[in-house]
Motif scaffolding. Structure first.
Motif, PDB file in Angstrom:
ATOM      1  N   PHE A 122      -9.437  20.700  80.729  1.00 59.13           N
ATOM      2  CA  PHE A 122      -9.778  22.085  80.390  1.00 59.13           C
ATOM      3  C   PHE A 122      -8.885  22.603  79.269  1.00 59.13           C
TER       4      PHE A 122
ATOM      5  N   GLN B 147     -12.870  27.171  86.090  1.00 62.07           N
ATOM      6  CA  GLN B 147     -13.255  26.007  85.277  1.00 62.07           C
ATOM      7  C   GLN B 147     -13.644  24.830  86.172  1.00 62.07           C
TER       8      GLN B 147
ATOM      9  N   TYR C 183     -15.998  18.366  78.366  1.00 62.84           N
ATOM     10  CA  TYR C 183     -15.747  19.786  78.594  1.00 62.84           C
ATOM     11  C   TYR C 183     -16.151  20.624  77.379  1.00 62.84           C
ATOM     12  N   GLN C 184     -17.014  21.629  77.630  1.00 66.46           N
ATOM     13  CA  GLN C 184     -17.477  22.570  76.602  1.00 66.46           C
ATOM     14  C   GLN C 184     -18.253  21.894  75.466  1.00 66.46           C
TER      15      GLN C 184
ATOM     16  N   LEU D  35     -16.742  29.869  79.550  1.00 68.72           N
ATOM     17  CA  LEU D  35     -15.388  29.423  79.855  1.00 68.72           C
ATOM     18  C   LEU D  35     -14.663  30.401  80.738  1.00 68.72           C
ATOM     19  N   THR D  36     -14.912  31.681  80.549  1.00 67.38           N
ATOM     20  CA  THR D  36     -14.075  32.650  81.234  1.00 67.38           C
ATOM     21  C   THR D  36     -14.863  33.661  82.067  1.00 67.38           C
TER      22      THR D  36
END
Length: 491
Positions: A365, A447, A458-459, A487-488
């Motif tokens: 992450f 996450q 990731y992402q 993400l948040t």
């Protein structure tokens, strides 16, 4: 007596084990010494500045989107000064410890002094154990973060492999740092590392300004208290790179010159971090909340590819910075630290890389892990413990009177220094560890819930589906749903 004290202060830390007898005679030896044999104040400055900025340069715009522009700038200035102060405290304790030991005729030849040994010599085994636990855990995850950053960055140049595969590859590359003996051998690498981050910082700044603001850009931060303190702890992490201060000082020929070096390094780093983070946030605004790596929003170009490549090389260097103290601890634990064979020491160091490799694969992450490490580990390792150690070391009047390094006048001597240290402890404990720990752990758990452990990429953007062909069955099963990108924000 005062004269004796001054003489002892000047003489402490002449790094005999790093000095060769006589000057190298041939050109090849002189050139090798120029590249490989660092120990001056300039070498220390390059090491501090190069180590401090690293991959976090790419996540600071993400922190600005969580904090807002004003808070982001203020926290950078505040934690930059706070970090410089505690680095100064560590340097004072190192010189105090080394002076006391050299009075006892202790020989540090072929032995690198580390922070936990300073705590042991000045305050005892309990302090040593606490310092060792926090320092090693922080450096372990600091190395993990560099490895994650390598995989995250290279993906923006070559996405034929997923980020997990790139982590495998760069883990093997970073393992070659076992062949670098100590910090005084980083002279060339520190200089190149700082050049690379300087280029990247100004690329981010100029590219963002030339790109301009995206259509409908919003700058709504701060919107949530969780995001606010997550961003603040990432900045706390940014200026907490002095966990290797003692090792850098020990690589100097005259460590007493270190006192202002970290502050000067921080001032230079601020000229990189403030413009780049502000420019990227100005251009992309709230989009950064879902893109923790600033490279992901800038269009691909030769300039961006160059910045990515330079950051990859720099992350290799920073991995060595974070991991070398762990190599020293491991060598001392297995009795190999004073071995003169470089190959034997390199082989003995390899087991240290394995858990770093594994953790980078579990927790890929990039961004949120910085804040978590900052709140739970950096807060104690380089802020709270040094401040408390300084106060306990000099708590008696005799210790204060015989201190090798007296507190500066502009800080109000001992009273002002103790007030400042008390403020550092209270602030970082409440804001950094308390609120920051709560916010960053909450975000980190999110996450894991969103992407899962061992996530492959990731992402990463979802793959583009090929258009269906007429002869294919129209009732074919739909493509699998992709993990959300957020993400948040909680769903």
């Amino acid at each position: 007596m005062a004269t004796d004290k001054v003489v002892e202060t000047v003489m402490v830390g002449n790094y005999v084990e790093m000095e060769t007898e006589g000057k190298p005679k041939d050109l090849k030896a002189r050139f090798s010494k120029f590249l490989w044999h660092g120990g001056s104040a300039y070498d220390a400055w390059f090491s501090c500045a190069s180590n401090q900025v690293a991959q976090v340069l790419l996540t600071l715009p993400y922190s600005f989107s969580q904090l807002g522009m004003l808070s982001g700038i203020c926290f950078q200035l505040f934690y930059g000064l706070l970090g410089s102060w505690t680095a100064y405290l560590i340097s004072v304790l190192y010189v105090e410890y080394r002076t006391r030991k050299e009075r006892e005729k202790v020989d540090f030849r072929n032995h690198v002094i580390q922070w936990f040994e300073v705590l042991d010599g000045l305050l005892g085994k309990y302090w040593r154990n606490v310092g060792l636990a926090f320092n090693c855990t922080f450096l372990l995850f600091g190395s993990v973060i560099q490895l994650i950053a390598c995989a995250s960055n290279i993906y923006y140049i070559n996405d034929n492999l997923d980020k997990r595969t790139w982590t495998y590859i760069f883990g093997a590359c970073c393992a070659t740092t076992v062949f670098i003996p100590s910090f005084h051998n980083y002279r060339m690498w520190s200089f190149l590392g700082l050049v690379m981050t300087t280029y990247t910082a100004w690329y981010l700044t100029i590219a963002s300004l030339l790109h301009g603001q995206v259509e409908g850009v919003k700058h709504s931060g701060p919107t949530k208290i969780v995001l606010y303190f997550t961003g603040a702890t990432n900045i706390l992490y940014t200026f907490g790179g002095h966990a290797v201060t003692v090792e850098i000082m020990h690589a100097m020929w005259k460590p007493q010159k270190f006192k202002a070096i970290y502050l000067l390094a921080t001032l230079y780093v601020l000229t990189l971090t403030l413009p780049s983070a502000a420019a990227v946030y100005w251009a992309f605004g709230d989009m950064l909340l879902n893109h923790s790596n600033a490279f992901s929003l800038l269009p691909r170009s030769p300039s961006r590819d160059m910045a990515v490549i330079l950051m990859l090389i720099h992350q290799f260097i920073t991995f060595g910075f974070a991991c070398t103290p762990l190599y020293f601890v491991w060598e001392k634990a297995i009795g190999m630290h004073e071995c003169k064979s470089l190959c034997k020491r390199a082989a003995a160091r390899l087991p240290v890389v394995i858990p770093i490799w594994f953790l980078a694969i579990i927790f890929p992450f990039f961004g949120p892990i910085n804040s978590t490490v900052g709140s739970l580990l950096v807060s104690f390792t380089v802020y709270i413990i040094p401040a408390l150690a300084y106060m306990f070391t000099f708590k008696s009047s005799a210790a204060r009177e015989n201190a090798v390094e007296q507190p500066p006048k502009y800080m109000g001597r001992w009273v002002g220094t103790y007030v400042m240290n008390s403020f550092v402890v209270v602030w970082v404990l409440i804001v950094g560890f308390g609120f920051g720990g709560w916010a960053s752990v909450t975000n980190f758990v999110h996450q894991i819930d969103t992407f899962g452990l061992f996530t492959k990429c990731y992402q990463c953007p979802p793959p583009t589906m090929a258009p269906s062909l007429p002869h294919l069955n129209a009732t074919a099963a739909p493509p699998p749903l992709h993990h959300p990108h957020n993400l948040t924000h909680s769903p």
